[in-house]
Every structure is written in structure tokens, then in C-alpha cells.
Design an enzyme around this catalytic site. Structure first.
Site, PDB file in Angstrom:
ATOM      1  N   THR A 216     -32.428 -24.513  11.581  1.00  0.00           N
ATOM      2  CA  THR A 216     -33.608 -24.832  12.397  1.00  0.00           C
ATOM      3  C   THR A 216     -33.628 -26.339  12.595  1.00  0.00           C
ATOM      4  O   THR A 216     -33.224 -27.085  11.705  1.00  0.00           O
ATOM      5  CB  THR A 216     -34.879 -24.382  11.635  1.00  0.00           C
ATOM      6  OG1 THR A 216     -34.921 -22.964  11.655  1.00  0.00           O
ATOM      7  CG2 THR A 216     -36.148 -24.935  12.267  1.00  0.00           C
ATOM      8  N   ARG A 244     -40.674 -10.420  15.346  1.00  0.00           N
ATOM      9  CA  ARG A 244     -41.133 -11.277  14.238  1.00  0.00           C
ATOM     10  C   ARG A 244     -41.385 -12.711  14.724  1.00  0.00           C
ATOM     11  O   ARG A 244     -40.580 -13.301  15.425  1.00  0.00           O
ATOM     12  CB  ARG A 244     -40.076 -11.271  13.138  1.00  0.00           C
ATOM     13  CG  ARG A 244     -40.410 -12.147  11.923  1.00  0.00           C
ATOM     14  CD  ARG A 244     -39.734 -13.500  11.999  1.00  0.00           C
ATOM     15  NE  ARG A 244     -39.868 -14.260  10.755  1.00  0.00           N
ATOM     16  CZ  ARG A 244     -39.479 -15.519  10.614  1.00  0.00           C
ATOM     17  NH1 ARG A 244     -38.919 -16.161  11.613  1.00  0.00           N
ATOM     18  NH2 ARG A 244     -39.629 -16.135   9.475  1.00  0.00           N
ATOM     19  N   GLY A 246     -42.135 -16.557  13.368  1.00  0.00           N
ATOM     20  CA  GLY A 246     -42.074 -17.387  12.158  1.00  0.00           C
ATOM     21  C   GLY A 246     -43.068 -18.525  12.191  1.00  0.00           C
ATOM     22  O   GLY A 246     -44.007 -18.559  12.999  1.00  0.00           O
ATOM     23  N   ASP A 247     -42.845 -19.488  11.321  1.00  0.00           N
ATOM     24  CA  ASP A 247     -43.772 -20.617  11.172  1.00  0.00           C
ATOM     25  C   ASP A 247     -43.683 -21.638  12.293  1.00  0.00           C
ATOM     26  O   ASP A 247     -44.653 -22.346  12.583  1.00  0.00           O
ATOM     27  CB  ASP A 247     -43.470 -21.338   9.857  1.00  0.00           C
ATOM     28  CG  ASP A 247     -42.024 -21.859   9.837  1.00  0.00           C
ATOM     29  OD1 ASP A 247     -41.094 -21.024   9.868  1.00  0.00           O
ATOM     30  OD2 ASP A 247     -41.825 -23.094   9.824  1.00  0.00           O
ATOM     31  N   THR A 266     -38.930 -26.500   7.774  1.00  0.00           N
ATOM     32  CA  THR A 266     -37.796 -25.580   7.878  1.00  0.00           C
ATOM     33  C   THR A 266     -37.681 -24.805   6.572  1.00  0.00           C
ATOM     34  O   THR A 266     -38.000 -25.325   5.507  1.00  0.00           O
ATOM     35  CB  THR A 266     -36.477 -26.308   8.189  1.00  0.00           C
ATOM     36  OG1 THR A 266     -35.412 -25.365   8.060  1.00  0.00           O
ATOM     37  CG2 THR A 266     -36.222 -27.487   7.260  1.00  0.00           C
ATOM     38  N   GLY A 267     -37.246 -23.552   6.692  1.00  0.00           N
ATOM     39  CA  GLY A 267     -37.115 -22.737   5.488  1.00  0.00           C
ATOM     40  C   GLY A 267     -37.659 -21.340   5.721  1.00  0.00           C
ATOM     41  O   GLY A 267     -37.680 -20.849   6.861  1.00  0.00           O
ATOM     42  N   GLY A 269     -39.937 -18.907   6.670  1.00  0.00           N
ATOM     43  CA  GLY A 269     -41.107 -19.044   7.522  1.00  0.00           C
ATOM     44  C   GLY A 269     -42.362 -18.379   6.995  1.00  0.00           C
ATOM     45  O   GLY A 269     -43.469 -18.910   7.130  1.00  0.00           O
TER      46      GLY A 269
HETATM   47  N1  ASP Z   1     -38.527 -21.504   9.410  1.00  0.00           N
HETATM   48  C1  ASP Z   1     -37.685 -20.747  10.265  1.00  0.00           C
HETATM   49  C2  ASP Z   1     -38.302 -19.387  10.478  1.00  0.00           C
HETATM   50  O1  ASP Z   1     -38.767 -18.816   9.533  1.00  0.00           O
HETATM   51  C3  ASP Z   1     -36.284 -20.576   9.759  1.00  0.00           C
HETATM   52  C4  ASP Z   1     -35.632 -21.830   9.228  1.00  0.00           C
HETATM   53  O2  ASP Z   1     -36.239 -22.890   9.181  1.00  0.00           O
HETATM   54  O3  ASP Z   1     -34.451 -21.779   8.839  1.00  0.00           O
HETATM   55  O4  ASP Z   1     -38.311 -18.900  11.572  1.00  0.00           O
END
Ligand code: ASP
Length: 346
Positions: A216, A244, A246-247, A266-267, A269
Site C-alpha cells: 500500500t 470488502r 479497508g481502512d 498501512t497494514g 485494515g
Molecule cells: N491497509 C490496507 C487494507 O487493509 C492494506 C495494506 O496497507 O497493506 O486495505
């Protein structure tokens, strides 16, 4: 008689001296505060930070691969720095930096996005301008080449903030954003990762086994006028279910900016959303008076669990903070008058 005349002289001298300071002192103080104010206006320094995803990558990564990531981070940073150095806006710096990362297949945004459970690419992006308290975001995009630019148009031209799926694509039809065939986003490495994830991972409510991988992208910046902007763009998490969200496009979770701070996440979500993370960082700093780094530590190491997420943030003083609890995060930053930093691990 002589004695009396003599005793008056020092008193006269002291009175004159006192009068001089009483009348001169305020003038000097006023001049000093005048100068201080003028200097302050010139002191606003620009700063920029970017990430290319958090997660875990082994330090054994080949030198060649590492060099490719470093070169990409360096090129992305140079785009934003160039704009800010020339007095450009943080909004342009963030958009252009993210566009570059969206074009680069190394990252999970735009071309190179991860695959959904149906083997497609569905893209999310958001941008927020803290000086206006305005934001734009889109989720589930399938044909927009640069989701960050669509997010900017939504922010600037629409009375809404977040468009999803078909509605987002229809909104894009009315704009000048570049469109591509959905095949454009697919790259073999992400396809292989999806096939592996598909075999190993169901839809259970558990942490994806490093399934969200890294990639991301996000950028935060403050320009010479003090304008704070945050932008984030992603393909989401490998094997995410159809629909879906995400964040990233959720303002206050993965992306947030106000007149104090700009944040991009990032991470994992779902965990980032449950903690309303980007806004939590902003409010911790604002209401406790903690520094940017202290607030970042609170979010990353106290609120969130190990292995969940990473963040980048800048504040209005031009301070930068980049932190992850996942072991690694592709990242780069620079502020006016300082050396740039490029890093993957701690
Ligand atoms: N945060 C992102 C999501 O959950 C994924 C990522 O940051 O790797 O969509």
C-alpha cells in the site's frame, strides 16, 4: 551649602538614567517581537514522508531486489521534494508522489495491486487537505489508472466524500481521469501470491498469515504555507472478499489531515479501522500535548498489537514520524534543510 549641592548630583543622574530605560525599553521590546514575528513567517519548513507498505520482509532480501525498492522510494521522494522546494503545494506533492507509486508495479496500488478472492483488482484511495478539512475517497475501483487523482477530484469538485464501486466508476466517467482495461493492474507476482493465499487461507476472522503483504502506498506533506495533506492508495489485502472496504478510504482510519497533522496508514485494515487510527494519532497529540513521536508510539505500540500496522505522519512544525510494529515498512522522508532518509527495516 557646598555639601548639599554635591549630594543632589548622583540623584539627578539616576533619575535621568531611569527615565531613559523606562522610555526606551518598550521600544526595544516591540522591535524584538516585530522581528520574531517576521522570522516565524519565514520559518515554516516543508516536510514530506511516504510509505510503500508495512508488513514483514526478510532482511535476507536479495541486494538486487532491495536496490529496486530503494530506487523506487528515492524517485518517489524526489517528485514530492521537488514540488515543495519550489514552493508548490503539499496537495500537488502528495498527489504526484502517490501517482508515481501507483504506476510502479512493486507496490500494491494501481498497477501491481493485490488480487481479490475472485481474482480481480479493486482499488481504494483517499486524500485529505487539512487546511480545508476536506477529503475525497473512492473504493472498489476497477478501471481508474490513478485512484489518488480521482480522490482529489472528488474532494475538489463533488459535494460528497466517498464513492464506492459502480458509483465511483460512474463518477469517474464524468471526469478527465485516465481509464484502463482492468487487465492493466495485474502483475504475475501478485497473481502468484494470490494463488498461494487462496490455497492457505479461508475467510476466517483471523489475522491473515502475512497475507496482506506489503505495498500500500501513502504520502503526507506540509508545504511552506503550513498546509497539511495526506493521501493513501491501495489494492487492499490479498484475497479480500468481493466488496470488502479497508481502512484506506475511510477518513480518520487510514487517511487523515487537519491543521496540526497529516497521517497515512498501512497494514491490517480491519485493525486500523477498529482503532480509528489516523484520527486517534491526531487527537492524542492535540489533547494530551504529547509530541508527534510520543503520540506515534502510543498508537503503534500501545493501542495496536504487534504485527498489525505502520504509519507515517508530519506535523505543522515539519516534524516527521514513521513507525511500524510489523518489522518492516518501505519508507522515505525529507524536510527542508535536512538529509533524506530511505529505509525498510527498523
Ligand atoms: N491497509 C490496507 C487494507 O487493509 C492494506 C495494506 O496497507 O497493506 O486495505
Amino acid at each position: 551649602m557646598y555639601k548639599r549641592t554635591f549630594s543632589f548630583l548622583p540623584i539627578l543622574f539616576l533619575v535621568t538614567l531611569f527615565g531613559f530605560f523606562t522610555f526606551e525599553l518598550p521600544t526595544v521590546t516591540a522591535q524584538m517581537s516585530g522581528n520574531t514575528t517576521v522570522e516565524k513567517a519565514h520559518e515554516q519548513k516543508w516536510a514530506i514522508a511516504l510509505h510503500g507498505g508495512a508488513g514483514y520482509v526478510s532482511p535476507d532480501m536479495s541486494d538486487e531486489r532491495k536496490a529496486r525498492y530503494m530506487a523506487a522510494l528515492d524517485s518517489a521522494l524526489a517528485i514530492g521534494v521537488d514540488i515543495l522546494e519550489q514552493g508548490g503545494s503539499s496537495l500537488d506533492a502528495v498527489e504526484q508522489t502517490v501517482r508515481y507509486l501507483e504506476d510502479n508495479p512493486l507496490f500494491n496500488a494501481g498497477r501491481g495491486a493485490v488480487f481479490t478472492s475472485e481474482g480481480k483488482n479493486e482499488l481504494d484511495a483517499a486524500i485529505m487537505d487539512g487546511s480545508q478539512m476536506n477529503a475525497g475517497a473512492a473504493t472498489g475501483l476497477t478501471t481508474v489508472k490513478h485512484p489518488i487523482s480521482l480522490a482529489r477530484i472528488i474532494m475538489e469538485e463533488s459535494r460528497h466524500i466517498l464513492f464506492a464501486g459502480d458509483g465511483a466508476e460512474q463518477f469517474a466517467d464524468q471526469t478527465i481521469v485516465e481509464r484502463v482495461d482492468p487487465e492493466y493492474f495485474k502483475v504475475p507476482a501478485r497473481y502468484e501470491a494470490w494463488k498461494r493465499a487462496n490455497e492457505n487461507q479461508g475467510y476466517l476472522k483471523s489475522q491473515p498469515d502475512n497475507g496482506w503483504k506489503m505495498g500500500t502506498v501513502g504520502c503526507v506533506a506540509v508545504d511552506k504555507t503550513g498546509r497539511l495533506v495526506a493521501g493513501t492508495s491501495t489494492g487492499g489485502m490479498t484475497n479480500k472478499r468481493y466488496g470488502r472496504v479497508g481502512d484506506v478510504p475511510i477518513i480518520g482510519s487510514g487517511t487523515y489531515a487537519d491543521d496540526h497533522i497529516a497521517v497515512s496508514a498501512t497494514g491490517w485494515g480491519e485493525r486500523i479501522m477498529l482503532n480509528v487510527s489516523a484520527h486517534r494519532l491526531a487527537s492524542h497529540m492535540r489533547y494530551t500535548g504529547a509530541s508527534l513521536n510520543e503520540s506515534m508510539d502510543y498508537l503503534v505500540y500501545e493501542l495496536l498489537n504487534e504485527g498489525e500496522a505502520g504509519f507515517i505522519a508530519v506535523d505543522r512544525e515539519g516534524n516527521i514520524s514513521m513507525e511500524t510494529n510489523t518489522g518492516s515498512m518501505f519508507r522515505a522522508s525529507q524536510s527542508e534543510g535536512e538529509e533524506k532518509t530511505l529505509a525498510i527495516w527498523k
